[in-house]
Design a protein around this motif. Sequence first.
Motif, PDB file in Angstrom:
ATOM      1  N   VAL A   1     -11.868   6.224  -8.859  1.00  0.00           N
ATOM      2  CA  VAL A   1     -10.967   5.346  -9.598  1.00  0.00           C
ATOM      3  C   VAL A   1     -10.828   4.057  -8.807  1.00  0.00           C
ATOM      4  O   VAL A   1     -10.614   4.096  -7.590  1.00  0.00           O
ATOM      5  CB  VAL A   1      -9.595   6.019  -9.795  1.00  0.00           C
ATOM      6  N   VAL A   2     -10.934   2.910  -9.501  1.00  0.00           N
ATOM      7  CA  VAL A   2     -10.934   1.616  -8.823  1.00  0.00           C
ATOM      8  C   VAL A   2     -10.015   0.644  -9.548  1.00  0.00           C
ATOM      9  O   VAL A   2      -9.961   0.637 -10.781  1.00  0.00           O
ATOM     10  CB  VAL A   2     -12.360   1.020  -8.777  1.00  0.00           C
ATOM     11  N   ALA A   3      -9.311  -0.175  -8.767  1.00  0.00           N
ATOM     12  CA  ALA A   3      -8.514  -1.271  -9.317  1.00  0.00           C
ATOM     13  C   ALA A   3      -8.743  -2.503  -8.443  1.00  0.00           C
ATOM     14  O   ALA A   3      -8.973  -2.381  -7.236  1.00  0.00           O
ATOM     15  CB  ALA A   3      -7.037  -0.900  -9.357  1.00  0.00           C
TER      16      ALA A   3
ATOM     17  N   GLN B   1      -3.372   0.149  -9.498  1.00  0.00           N
ATOM     18  CA  GLN B   1      -2.961  -1.211  -9.848  1.00  0.00           C
ATOM     19  C   GLN B   1      -1.512  -1.460  -9.440  1.00  0.00           C
ATOM     20  O   GLN B   1      -1.169  -2.541  -8.976  1.00  0.00           O
ATOM     21  CB  GLN B   1      -3.136  -1.451 -11.346  1.00  0.00           C
ATOM     22  N   ALA B   2      -0.658  -0.455  -9.585  1.00  0.00           N
ATOM     23  CA  ALA B   2       0.744  -0.593  -9.170  1.00  0.00           C
ATOM     24  C   ALA B   2       0.833  -0.869  -7.673  1.00  0.00           C
ATOM     25  O   ALA B   2       1.659  -1.689  -7.233  1.00  0.00           O
ATOM     26  CB  ALA B   2       1.535   0.655  -9.541  1.00  0.00           C
ATOM     27  N   SER B   3      -0.004  -0.221  -6.880  1.00  0.00           N
ATOM     28  CA  SER B   3      -0.023  -0.500  -5.436  1.00  0.00           C
ATOM     29  C   SER B   3      -0.443  -1.945  -5.174  1.00  0.00           C
ATOM     30  O   SER B   3       0.159  -2.643  -4.354  1.00  0.00           O
ATOM     31  CB  SER B   3      -0.977   0.455  -4.714  1.00  0.00           C
ATOM     32  N   LEU B   4      -1.475  -2.389  -5.874  1.00  0.00           N
ATOM     33  CA  LEU B   4      -1.926  -3.781  -5.719  1.00  0.00           C
ATOM     34  C   LEU B   4      -0.829  -4.766  -6.119  1.00  0.00           C
ATOM     35  O   LEU B   4      -0.606  -5.771  -5.437  1.00  0.00           O
ATOM     36  CB  LEU B   4      -3.181  -4.021  -6.559  1.00  0.00           C
ATOM     37  N   ASP B   5      -0.144  -4.473  -7.214  1.00  0.00           N
ATOM     38  CA  ASP B   5       0.923  -5.361  -7.683  1.00  0.00           C
ATOM     39  C   ASP B   5       2.073  -5.420  -6.688  1.00  0.00           C
ATOM     40  O   ASP B   5       2.620  -6.494  -6.409  1.00  0.00           O
ATOM     41  CB  ASP B   5       1.424  -4.916  -9.060  1.00  0.00           C
ATOM     42  N   ARG B   6       2.442  -4.274  -6.122  1.00  0.00           N
ATOM     43  CA  ARG B   6       3.527  -4.247  -5.135  1.00  0.00           C
ATOM     44  C   ARG B   6       3.101  -4.961  -3.847  1.00  0.00           C
ATOM     45  O   ARG B   6       3.898  -5.686  -3.256  1.00  0.00           O
ATOM     46  CB  ARG B   6       3.926  -2.808  -4.838  1.00  0.00           C
ATOM     47  N   LEU B   7       1.865  -4.755  -3.447  1.00  0.00           N
ATOM     48  CA  LEU B   7       1.339  -5.442  -2.264  1.00  0.00           C
ATOM     49  C   LEU B   7       1.369  -6.951  -2.487  1.00  0.00           C
ATOM     50  O   LEU B   7       1.813  -7.706  -1.623  1.00  0.00           O
ATOM     51  CB  LEU B   7      -0.091  -4.947  -2.006  1.00  0.00           C
TER      52      LEU B   7
ATOM     53  N   ASN C   1       1.869   5.037  -6.070  1.00  0.00           N
ATOM     54  CA  ASN C   1       1.941   6.445  -6.452  1.00  0.00           C
ATOM     55  C   ASN C   1       3.319   7.029  -6.173  1.00  0.00           C
ATOM     56  O   ASN C   1       3.586   8.168  -6.551  1.00  0.00           O
ATOM     57  CB  ASN C   1       0.909   7.273  -5.669  1.00  0.00           C
ATOM     58  N   ASP C   2       4.162   6.288  -5.490  1.00  0.00           N
ATOM     59  CA  ASP C   2       5.480   6.780  -5.067  1.00  0.00           C
ATOM     60  C   ASP C   2       5.347   8.132  -4.382  1.00  0.00           C
ATOM     61  O   ASP C   2       6.130   9.052  -4.614  1.00  0.00           O
ATOM     62  CB  ASP C   2       6.445   6.857  -6.258  1.00  0.00           C
TER      63      ASP C   2
END
Length: 151
Positions: free
Chosen positions: A11-13, A139-145, A40-41
Amino acid sequence: MTTDTGSSKVVVAHRDIAAGAERIFELIADPSNQPRWDGNDNLAQAPAGQRVRGTGEVFTMTLTVGATRENRVVEFEEGRRIAWLPSEPGQEPPGHLWRWELEPVGDALTRVTHTYDWSRLTDEKRLVRARATTADKLQASLDRLAGLVES
């Protein structure tokens, strides 16, 4: 942009982040920062002082469910790439890998690619969680970063 082929075990984002690669990499390579941007919390905390500097290193992390994970660094290029294999303490990694790749696009813009590869996962108990790790979560990790470094 996310990439998820449904039944794929890789899986890639991707995301272009308005910050230099070095600044972004510091947040990724220092495990104590990872719970701040984990989409991923799943990550609760990591002890300070574990900043990764090369392959072969191991850092520890406590999950939100209270379990501890050892993460063996298997790929490393300062400022550009880091990947690790998580496992229970003292155990061999069951075969899933987390990877971050940073490609400078300009002085203040970096293309960041986040990959979760569970193609070698052998632990049946982990398959449900692996399947639940979608491109949206990456993607959520990327957005938070991005939120941490672009402000």
